[in-house]
Scaffold this active site. Structure first.
Site, PDB file in Angstrom:
ATOM      1  N   LYS A 195      -9.707  58.884  27.240  1.00 44.46           N
ATOM      2  CA  LYS A 195     -10.566  57.702  27.189  1.00 44.46           C
ATOM      3  C   LYS A 195     -11.924  58.453  26.559  1.00 44.46           C
ATOM      4  CE  LYS A 195      -8.221  54.857  30.168  1.00 44.46           C
ATOM      5  NZ  LYS A 195      -7.933  54.275  31.466  1.00 44.46           N
TER       6      LYS A 195
ATOM      7  N   GLN B 287     -10.629  53.769  36.957  1.00 47.86           N
ATOM      8  CA  GLN B 287      -9.393  54.073  36.736  1.00 47.86           C
ATOM      9  C   GLN B 287      -8.267  53.822  38.126  1.00 47.86           C
ATOM     10  OE1 GLN B 287      -8.208  55.477  33.707  1.00 47.86           O
ATOM     11  NE2 GLN B 287      -6.193  55.437  34.768  1.00 47.86           N
TER      12      GLN B 287
ATOM     13  N   ASP C 173     -11.319  46.424  30.702  1.00 49.99           N
ATOM     14  CA  ASP C 173      -9.964  46.588  31.140  1.00 49.99           C
ATOM     15  C   ASP C 173      -9.135  45.299  30.863  1.00 49.99           C
ATOM     16  OD1 ASP C 173      -8.915  49.113  31.423  1.00 49.99           O
ATOM     17  OD2 ASP C 173      -9.466  49.635  33.376  1.00 49.99           O
TER      18      ASP C 173
END
Ligand code: NAP
Length: 289
Positions: free
Chosen positions: A52, A96, A119
């Site tokens: 990322k 995460q 997200d």
């Protein structure tokens, strides 16, 4: 049979994003800024976060990594989330997953400001998706729909079967595929589905997101179907440097010749998932300014 090249498509989208970033910077604004919060040292999570950050660099975004050890308390993590929520120099951030067992993932997700939830996991974004309102879309479903669009694969009136109903893949994807912009007729299959092989064999578009390597065999696929393989399971591969490789949910060698289109693993859905996060971050930055 056409092999869908997710890597090439994602690279094209990255170029488009990089052009947008140049325009933003040329107008005197700072580049979009994404932060990733990483808890612990899980190999998979370390790799995903490193990707990322690398992706951000490639398109000219700023990126930040916030690290915690496994023993961070829920309260400490939530305090960091609140700090990131109110940081005016940050457009979006991700925490995460998975998190250690002593931390409630749901609590952490709900603590994220929905306007920075790139997200697309916050209930507000999921709700907006369901209602067809503008929202940050969960990265994998977003990437799959984008892939179908860019390959100009007809979806209207098509029978779409999705195997898997998780909150991050199957369920949001089923909603996107049934929206008016896509117009598919959607069936969501799961571990309790009866006659799964028969259900799959009726699909014009079959999307496998169950996490069981090579589960989808040729007899489960209709001649001429579009097959999208979301699965990425690490299997032992002593011949490789890392000792493992990724396997999809589709038995590619026997299924490919029956398909009109198929995604490979790796190089199909994975790169599109990564680029979707960049698209969401760019959107967050644009909405903020
Ligand atoms: P998950 O949370 O484990 O969900 C799996 C789903 O598949 C569940 O709904 C489960 O049904 C269903 N399922 C499991 N075994 C089944 C079977 N034998 N028959 C029918 N349905 C079955 O997984 P996930 O997070 O959605 O991920 C799925 C796969 O996609 C994994 O391999 C993951 O690594 C991969 N993935 C890839 C990307 C990418 O970018 N390429 C992104 C995310 C995930 P129940 O609900 O009944 O338990």
């Amino acid at each position: 049979m056409i092999l869908i090249d997710g890597k090439k498509t994602a690279d094209e989208i990255k170029k488009e994003i990089a052009e947008d970033v140049k325009l933003i910077v040329a107008s005197g604004k700072r580049p979009p800024h994404l932060a990733a919060v990483l808890v612990g040292h899980d190999g998979g999570s370390e790799t995903y976060v490193a990707f990322k950050i690398k992706d951000c660099e490639e398109v000219g975004f700023r990126s930040s990594l916030v690290r915690f050890d496994d023993d961070v308390t829920e309260a400490e993590l939530l305090a960091k989330v609140h700090e990131l929520n109110s940081d005016p120099d940050l457009d979006g951030f991700i925490v995460q997953l998975p998190l250690p067992k002593h931390i409630s993932e749901q609590k952490v997700i709900e603590a994220i400001d929905a306007r920075k939830d790139v997200d697309g996991f916050h209930p507000e974004n999921v709700g907006r998706l369901v209602l067809g309102m503008p929202a940050f879309l969960s990265a994998t479903p977003f990437g799959i729909v984008e892939l179908l669009k860019r390959y100009q694969i007809p979806t209207s009136g098509k029978n779409c079967v999705i195997v898997g109903r998780s909150n991050i893949v199957g369920r949001p994807l089923s909603i996107l595929m049934s929206q008016k912009a896509v117009n598919a007729t959607v069936t969501v299959a799961h571990s309790q589905t009866k006659d799964l092989a028969k259900v799959c064999a009726e699909a014009d578009i079959l999307i496998a997101a169950l996490g069981s390597p090579e589960f989808i065999k040729a007899d489960m696929v209709k001649e001429g179907a579009v097959v999208i393989d979301v699965g990425t399971t690490r299997v032992n591969a002593p011949e490789t440097k890392s000792g493992w490789r990724l396997k999809g949910d589709v038995k590619f060698d026997e299924v490919a010749s029956k398909c009109s289109y198929i995604t490979p693993v790796p190089g199909g859905v994975g790169p599109m998932t990564r680029v979707s996060l960049l698209q969401n971050t760019l959107l967050a930055a644009k909405l903020k300014k």
